[in-house]
Structure formats: C-alpha cells, structure tokens
Write an enzyme that holds these catalytic residues in place. Structure first.
Site, PDB file in Angstrom:
ATOM      1  N   CYS A  58     -22.869  -3.180 -44.400  1.00  0.00           N
ATOM      2  CA  CYS A  58     -21.969  -4.301 -44.116  1.00  0.00           C
ATOM      3  C   CYS A  58     -22.760  -5.509 -43.596  1.00  0.00           C
ATOM      4  CB  CYS A  58     -20.853  -3.872 -43.165  1.00  0.00           C
ATOM      5  SG  CYS A  58     -19.481  -5.048 -43.177  1.00  0.00           S
ATOM      6  N   GLU A 116     -20.364   5.276 -43.515  1.00  0.00           N
ATOM      7  CA  GLU A 116     -20.314   6.155 -42.325  1.00  0.00           C
ATOM      8  C   GLU A 116     -18.892   6.505 -41.926  1.00  0.00           C
ATOM      9  OE1 GLU A 116     -20.632   2.974 -42.231  1.00  0.00           O
ATOM     10  OE2 GLU A 116     -19.760   2.154 -40.398  1.00  0.00           O
ATOM     11  N   HIS A 135     -18.574   0.614 -45.767  1.00  0.00           N
ATOM     12  CA  HIS A 135     -18.973   1.409 -44.603  1.00  0.00           C
ATOM     13  C   HIS A 135     -18.971   2.899 -44.954  1.00  0.00           C
ATOM     14  CE1 HIS A 135     -19.138  -1.387 -41.116  1.00  0.00           C
ATOM     15  NE2 HIS A 135     -18.397  -2.143 -41.896  1.00  0.00           N
TER      16      HIS A 135
END
Ligand code: MN
Length: 237
Positions: free
Chosen positions: A110, A217, A215
């Site tokens: 990001c 994660e 993202h």
C-alpha cells in the site's frame, strides 16, 4: 534458518510528549507465519544507520500507513492528504534504496508500494476521487471489513507476481485513496485494476523488489496471499 525481515514502523504522534512507535500486528504475523523473524525499524533512523542495518538483515517489508509528503514527488498540497510523517518518509525511502543496492528482497504494501515508486523518482495521484474521477472506488475504509475484496487485478503474464499469486487474475482488498501516477523509470507495472489504477510494480533487475497496492496481510484466508508472503520470505533465505 529464519530470515531476518526488517519491518518499517509508523508513529502515533497525537501528543508530542507521548508519541508511540506503531506497527499493525497483521504484518508481524504474516512474516512469522511465513517463517521469517520480524524486526521493527522505527522512524528516526538515519541514512547511515539504515546502511548498517541492511547488511544485517535478509529482507525488508515496507508497511502501509499515512500519506507520503508530496514534496518527495513534486506534488502539491491537497486537503485529503493526511498522516504525513517526514521521518517515516526518510526511513522508508532509505530502506528501499538500500535494499535495491544490496539486492535484498523488498516487499512494499500500500503506502510501501507508493514509497517504492517515489524512491525511484515516480509520482502519485494525491487523491484518486479528485484527480481520477473516472476511477472506481478504492478507499474501502473505515468501518468496512479489511479483507473485503471490491475489485480484481489483472497480472502481467511475465511478472514474478503471477507465479507468487498462482494466477493472472485475483480479487484484492482496496484501502487506499492515492495511487501511482508517473511510474518511476526503473520499475515496470505488473498488475492493474479494471479501471487502470496501478496495483503492482516490480524492479526487473532485482531478485524481489515488489510493490502491491492492496493489503495481503489482511487477506489471511487467501492461499494466494499466504503464498506471496511465503515466496517473499523464501527469497530472503
Ligand atoms: Mn485498489
């Protein structure tokens, strides 16, 4: 061996007398789950310290966060720019350039994807809704599940990313209001959203220098994203 992965941190500034170094734990967990040993790198580290640290670690993860100071890309102030932290900008630009020189793997997520572009001389749209009105919505926050996947990306068939994600089209989350405008000369675009927004870049002469605008994660249920972190940590070995 568990490779040592430096993770860039941000700050909760709020009160100058009580600012805190801050890393969302999802990044740390993603590295741990992939077999890496995370180490937090705080804003405030100077260039010479980054040059020393880069020799001691095996890879770098540049995290998401507030906006980059537009002066780093000849951009202009905009009312939607928020969360600027000059010391974090300095830390992360130095980390990207040091990882590039040392040929150490570097994954930018990001803001980290945008930092990679800015570090090599590219620029950003400072606010997608204002500057790219034809684009679809990319700022799916706050109060929306962070693993919500509102758009797909199409991945270049020659990109390393395609092997890591195991396909040429995947759905991704989207938690950004800025995006890459002018691509840095040393980078190539490897994934686009359906509206043309740049969602991934790579540096072709580097073993693993990749930025992703989404993202991964937060997409903990996605085998593709788990594999992306796995391939990153494996390349660090
Ligand atoms: Mn997006």
């Amino acid at each position: 061996m568990n490779p040592l992965i430096g993770i860039s941190a941000g700050r909760e500034i709020g009160n100058e007398q009580f600012s805190k170094i801050n890393v969302p734990e999802h990044y740390v967990k993603a590295i741990l789950n992939a077999g890496g040993t995370p180490i937090i790198f705080p804003p405030g580290l100077k260039s010479h310290q980054v040059k020393t640290l880069i020799k001691k670690i095996d890879g770098v993860l540049i995290t998401g966060g507030g906006d980059i100071d537009p002066q780093h890309y000849q951009g202009h102030p905009h009312p939607k720019i928020s969360g600027v932290d000059p010391q974090r900008d300095e830390l992360e630009i130095n980390l990207v350039l040091a990882a590039d020189l040392a040929k150490k793997p570097c994954l930018g997520i990001c803001r980290g994807h945008q930092i990679i572009n800015v570090a090599f001389g590219g620029s950003l749209y400072t606010d997608i809704p204002s500057q790219l009105p034809q684009a679809s919505r990319h700022d799916w926050y706050p109060y929306i599940a962070r693993d919500y996947t509102p758009h797909s990306i199409t991945i270049d068939p020659h990109a390393k990313l395609k092997d890591y994600l195991g396909g040429s089209e995947v759905s991704v989350n989207s938690l950004h209001h800025q995006s890459i405008k002018d691509l840095a000369p040393k980078l190539v675009v490897t994934a686009l959203a359906p509206d043309g927004v740049i969602e991934s870049v790579e540096k072709p002469d580097h073993p693993f220098l990749i930025g992703v605008q989404w993202h991964p994660e937060w997409m903990v249920g996605s085998p593709a994203m788990k594999n992306l972190f796995g391939c990153f940590v494996e390349t660090c070995l």
